[in-house]
Each structure stands twice: as structure tokens, then as C-alpha cells.
Design a protein around this motif. Sequence first.
Motif, PDB file in Angstrom:
ATOM      1  N   SER A  79      25.782 -43.579  56.328  1.00  0.00           N
ATOM      2  CA  SER A  79      25.137 -42.655  57.268  1.00  0.00           C
ATOM      3  C   SER A  79      24.413 -41.529  56.540  1.00  0.00           C
ATOM      4  N   ARG A 138      22.275 -41.084  53.524  1.00  0.00           N
ATOM      5  CA  ARG A 138      21.534 -41.802  52.498  1.00  0.00           C
ATOM      6  C   ARG A 138      21.056 -40.847  51.404  1.00  0.00           C
ATOM      7  N   GLN A 191      32.123 -43.354  53.076  1.00  0.00           N
ATOM      8  CA  GLN A 191      31.100 -44.258  53.590  1.00  0.00           C
ATOM      9  C   GLN A 191      30.786 -45.301  52.513  1.00  0.00           C
ATOM     10  N   PRO A 192      30.154 -46.415  52.880  1.00  0.00           N
ATOM     11  CA  PRO A 192      29.764 -47.407  51.868  1.00  0.00           C
ATOM     12  C   PRO A 192      28.698 -46.832  50.942  1.00  0.00           C
ATOM     13  N   ALA A 217      35.750 -54.794  55.154  1.00  0.00           N
ATOM     14  CA  ALA A 217      34.720 -53.747  55.257  1.00  0.00           C
ATOM     15  C   ALA A 217      33.442 -54.277  55.899  1.00  0.00           C
ATOM     16  N   GLY A 218      33.606 -55.222  56.834  1.00  0.00           N
ATOM     17  CA  GLY A 218      32.455 -55.756  57.560  1.00  0.00           C
ATOM     18  C   GLY A 218      31.636 -56.781  56.813  1.00  0.00           C
ATOM     19  N   ASN A 219      32.126 -57.258  55.677  1.00  0.00           N
ATOM     20  CA  ASN A 219      31.360 -58.220  54.896  1.00  0.00           C
ATOM     21  C   ASN A 219      31.350 -59.598  55.540  1.00  0.00           C
ATOM     22  N   GLN A 274      23.144 -49.639  51.398  1.00  0.00           N
ATOM     23  CA  GLN A 274      23.992 -50.292  52.402  1.00  0.00           C
ATOM     24  C   GLN A 274      23.798 -49.658  53.774  1.00  0.00           C
ATOM     25  N   HIS A 275      23.581 -50.500  54.779  1.00  0.00           N
ATOM     26  CA  HIS A 275      23.216 -49.980  56.112  1.00  0.00           C
ATOM     27  C   HIS A 275      24.307 -49.114  56.723  1.00  0.00           C
ATOM     28  N   GLY A 276      25.537 -49.272  56.266  1.00  0.00           N
ATOM     29  CA  GLY A 276      26.633 -48.463  56.813  1.00  0.00           C
ATOM     30  C   GLY A 276      26.686 -47.052  56.272  1.00  0.00           C
TER      31      GLY A 276
END
Length: 240
Positions: A110, A112, A135-136, A219-221, A106-108
Amino acid sequence: MIFERCVVTIFLLALMAVGARAQVSPLIGGADRMPLVQINRASDPLKSNGSSLFIGQSGGSLFAPYPTRHKAPIGGILGQYASSEARLLQLIASAEAGPDGYDAVQHGASKRPAKRPTDMTIGEIYDWIVATPGQPHAIGRYQFIPDTLRRLVGQAGYTRQTQFTPAVQDQLAEILLNDAGLAVFRAGSINRHAFMNNLAKIWAGLPTSSGKSFYHGYAGNHATMTWARYDAEMSQIYPG
């Protein structure tokens, strides 16, 4: 003599009275008295005797347990409907993972993972989730979130040592297709649009018939394709 007989009579009456009181149960309980209702502790459902008022306890229950979720057979769906369901999973992946596919994170996020997801074990993914709170953590081709991933891993019978390979990810996604009603859709019990809406309740990148993600704004979806495109693609995968 009469006096002595009276004394004896009074004494005998007193003894009879005491005996009679000993046979009478009290109407008010006390620390040293038996209650009005005798409780059989062996049948008391609040005691630990194997019975329960609640779901999930062993023994008898006033409520039925949740139905068992059967493990999806490995390769069962893709083996039976290889072309259609493989195309469906590809469509879902295009809405969820983008070009990274099985290695998508997931791009969110931070922080990885240190390795590509397909090179990680499921245990390493769990450790990454725990080590990076706040974080996601959606991961893989189908963007499994932590709670869903844990449930699917348990249903599939995998362990922490199982590698998160493309084949494993596909097999976990098969369970979600079943959850969305693939079998009843195949049997004609629900129509294509109902099945599409069910899929959209699992994958946030897919739109519902309203044109928006079922999780729009959460959550930005948001849906990453239009309903028109989704419907057109599904009609080609499942014509008629």
C-alpha cells in the motif's frame, strides 16, 4: 632420660605424619583444594581460544562451516547462454512482474516507493522496506523479497550505492538460476521437469508439477500460469 627420648620420638612421629598428609591429594575437592582431574584451560573448547563447537566461528571446529557460496560472474550465464537464459528470465518475469517489468512492486504494497525501482539505489530500497513494515516488499522484474535481495546483493558484491538497474536485476536473477541448478541441468544431471520444479521453489508465480505454486495460499501466493503452459514454454527454450 627415657622420658625425654619418648617425648622426642613422639614429636618426630608427629612431624612425619604432618608431612605425609601434605603429600596426599584429597578425594573431594574444595575451595582451597585441587580437583581430582586437572583441567587444561587452554584446551577447553568452551573457552575463547579460537576453537568452537559451532559453525561459523574462527579456528578449529567439530562441524564443517557452510560451503562458500561463490559470487556468480557478472554476465556469466546470460553471456554463455544468451538466447536460452534470456528467454527463461523473460518467462519468469511474465509470471512474476507483469507489464511493469523491472519497475514492478508487489501489488499488496500500500505504501509504494517514491521513485521507480530502476531509479532507486539498493540502499533506498532497504530504507523503504524499513520505513513500511507490515506490507509485502517484493520488488523488480523478479520480485525479490527483502531477505533474498540482501543475500543476493552480498553475493554479487554490490553496495547500498548500487542503482537497481535492469542489468543489476538480471545479474541478481542469474544467481537464483544457479541456485535452482542451471549448471547441473545443462550438464544433464537433472531433467527439465526437475529444473522446472526447482525454479518454482524460488519463484511463487511458477507452478510445480502439481499445477500449484510451491507457496500456494501463503501470503496470497498462487501460480500465474498452468503447468501445461510452463512445460510447453520450457520445452521450446530447452528442446530435448
